[in-house]
Design a protein around this motif. Structure first.
Motif, PDB file in Angstrom:
ATOM      1  N   GLY A 105       0.823  -1.207   0.000  1.00 26.90           N
ATOM      2  CA  GLY A 105       0.000   0.000   0.000  1.00 26.90           C
ATOM      3  C   GLY A 105       0.852   1.249   0.000  1.00 26.90           C
ATOM      4  N   LYS A 106       0.211   2.376   0.191  1.00 30.81           N
ATOM      5  CA  LYS A 106       0.901   3.672   0.100  1.00 30.81           C
ATOM      6  C   LYS A 106       2.103   3.762   1.035  1.00 30.81           C
ATOM      7  N   MET A 107       1.923   3.335   2.275  1.00 32.88           N
ATOM      8  CA  MET A 107       3.019   3.466   3.239  1.00 32.88           C
ATOM      9  C   MET A 107       4.229   2.647   2.815  1.00 32.88           C
ATOM     10  N   GLU A 108       3.987   1.410   2.429  1.00 33.69           N
ATOM     11  CA  GLU A 108       5.074   0.504   2.052  1.00 33.69           C
ATOM     12  C   GLU A 108       5.767   0.959   0.772  1.00 33.69           C
ATOM     13  N   LEU A 109       5.019   1.577  -0.124  1.00 31.14           N
ATOM     14  CA  LEU A 109       5.575   1.953  -1.423  1.00 31.14           C
ATOM     15  C   LEU A 109       6.491   3.178  -1.370  1.00 31.14           C
ATOM     16  N   PHE A 110       6.605   3.821  -0.215  1.00 33.78           N
ATOM     17  CA  PHE A 110       7.620   4.867  -0.074  1.00 33.78           C
ATOM     18  C   PHE A 110       9.017   4.258  -0.154  1.00 33.78           C
ATOM     19  N   SER A 111       9.142   2.972   0.135  1.00 30.58           N
ATOM     20  CA  SER A 111      10.443   2.298   0.121  1.00 30.58           C
ATOM     21  C   SER A 111      10.744   1.747  -1.268  1.00 30.58           C
ATOM     22  N   GLN A 112      11.705   2.359  -1.953  1.00 29.88           N
ATOM     23  CA  GLN A 112      12.102   1.859  -3.270  1.00 29.88           C
ATOM     24  C   GLN A 112      12.756   0.491  -3.156  1.00 29.88           C
ATOM     25  N   ALA A 113      13.442   0.238  -2.051  1.00 36.53           N
ATOM     26  CA  ALA A 113      14.056  -1.081  -1.843  1.00 36.53           C
ATOM     27  C   ALA A 113      12.975  -2.154  -1.713  1.00 36.53           C
ATOM     28  N   PHE A 114      11.853  -1.830  -1.080  1.00 42.68           N
ATOM     29  CA  PHE A 114      10.726  -2.761  -0.971  1.00 42.68           C
ATOM     30  C   PHE A 114      10.125  -3.026  -2.350  1.00 42.68           C
ATOM     31  N   VAL A 115       9.925  -1.962  -3.125  1.00 37.89           N
ATOM     32  CA  VAL A 115       9.382  -2.110  -4.483  1.00 37.89           C
ATOM     33  C   VAL A 115      10.281  -3.028  -5.309  1.00 37.89           C
ATOM     34  N   GLN A 116      11.596  -2.822  -5.231  1.00 39.70           N
ATOM     35  CA  GLN A 116      12.547  -3.671  -5.972  1.00 39.70           C
ATOM     36  C   GLN A 116      12.480  -5.118  -5.499  1.00 39.70           C
ATOM     37  N   ALA A 117      12.384  -5.324  -4.186  1.00 43.39           N
ATOM     38  CA  ALA A 117      12.327  -6.688  -3.644  1.00 43.39           C
ATOM     39  C   ALA A 117      11.059  -7.409  -4.107  1.00 43.39           C
ATOM     40  N   VAL A 118       9.934  -6.697  -4.146  1.00 44.19           N
ATOM     41  CA  VAL A 118       8.683  -7.302  -4.619  1.00 44.19           C
ATOM     42  C   VAL A 118       8.798  -7.631  -6.103  1.00 44.19           C
ATOM     43  N   HIS A 119       9.345  -6.705  -6.903  1.00 42.07           N
ATOM     44  CA  HIS A 119       9.556  -6.977  -8.334  1.00 42.07           C
ATOM     45  C   HIS A 119      10.414  -8.228  -8.519  1.00 42.07           C
ATOM     46  N   GLN A 120      11.490  -8.325  -7.753  1.00 38.84           N
ATOM     47  CA  GLN A 120      12.397  -9.470  -7.858  1.00 38.84           C
ATOM     48  C   GLN A 120      11.666 -10.769  -7.521  1.00 38.84           C
ATOM     49  N   MET A 121      10.853 -10.720  -6.476  1.00 38.03           N
ATOM     50  CA  MET A 121      10.103 -11.910  -6.072  1.00 38.03           C
ATOM     51  C   MET A 121       9.109 -12.324  -7.160  1.00 38.03           C
ATOM     52  N   LEU A 122       8.420 -11.351  -7.742  1.00 36.96           N
ATOM     53  CA  LEU A 122       7.438 -11.650  -8.780  1.00 36.96           C
ATOM     54  C   LEU A 122       8.095 -12.158 -10.061  1.00 36.96           C
ATOM     55  N   ALA A 123       9.341 -11.752 -10.303  1.00 39.02           N
ATOM     56  CA  ALA A 123      10.057 -12.189 -11.502  1.00 39.02           C
ATOM     57  C   ALA A 123      10.569 -13.619 -11.359  1.00 39.02           C
ATOM     58  N   GLY A 124      10.765 -14.060 -10.116  1.00 33.82           N
ATOM     59  CA  GLY A 124      11.251 -15.421  -9.881  1.00 33.82           C
ATOM     60  C   GLY A 124      10.126 -16.426 -10.028  1.00 33.82           C
ATOM     61  N   SER A 125      10.495 -17.678 -10.093  1.00 33.44           N
ATOM     62  CA  SER A 125       9.476 -18.710 -10.313  1.00 33.44           C
ATOM     63  C   SER A 125       9.219 -19.556  -9.074  1.00 33.44           C
TER      64      SER A 125
END
Length: 166
Positions: free
Chosen positions: A112-132
């Motif tokens: 959500g909005k609070m969590e998305l202030f963290s660019q490192a969190f956004v990158q970690a979620v992207h990385q997780m979604l890219a993995g299988s």
């Protein structure tokens, strides 16, 4: 397959119950959820709680209406990015870097909005979604106001099943 819950009410309670059921079934699971902090019957903020039991502040009510350059706010809440990243990033990286023999379910409550202030969190979620190797059980907010890029990206993925629980 990635599964995200799209919830309006009771999302953390549901996440906690599903997590308990999966753990008791012996399924490897890790992640975090957020919970309200109340004082005198009034909500004063939110904490992050990892499934391993670590806990710390995500946000607190600020009585000061002025904002400093480094302060991240959502409404009356000031987000504690340092605390959030300290608790959450090691969990997400650990899940993402596990070997295929240790596939896990990762709980992310919420994106959500609070969590998305963290660019490192956004990158970690992207990385997780890219993995299988990891299935994600998470929550995303109901769309209102300006769309949140990562939330809309998740909502539109073909490998995501969205449930609206009211």
């Amino acid at each position: 397959f990635v599964s995200f819950l799209f919830l309006g009410v009771g999302k953390t309670t549901l996440i906690q119950k599903v997590t308990q059921a999966l753990k008791s079934s012996g399924i490897p699971i890790d992640g975090f959820y957020t919970e309200e902090v109340r004082e005198g019957g009034r909500r004063t903020g939110f904490d992050v709680v990892t499934l391993s039991g670590k806990q710390g502040p995500l946000s607190r009510v600020s009585s000061d209406s002025s904002t400093s350059r480094r302060e991240y706010r959502v409404g009356q809440y000031v987000v504690d990015l340092v605390s959030f990243e300290h608790l959450v990033l090691p969990v997400l990286r650990n899940v993402s870097h596990g070997n295929d023999a240790e596939k896990k379910i990762c709980v992310i409550d919420e994106i959500g909005k609070m969590e998305l202030f963290s660019q490192a969190f956004v990158q970690a979620v992207h990385q997780m979604l890219a993995g299988s190797g990891t299935m994600v059980l998470g929550t995303i907010p109901i769309p209102k106001g300006k769309p949140l890029d990562l939330v809309e990206e998740i909502r539109s993925r073909k490998d995501v099943k969205v449930f609206n629980v009211s």
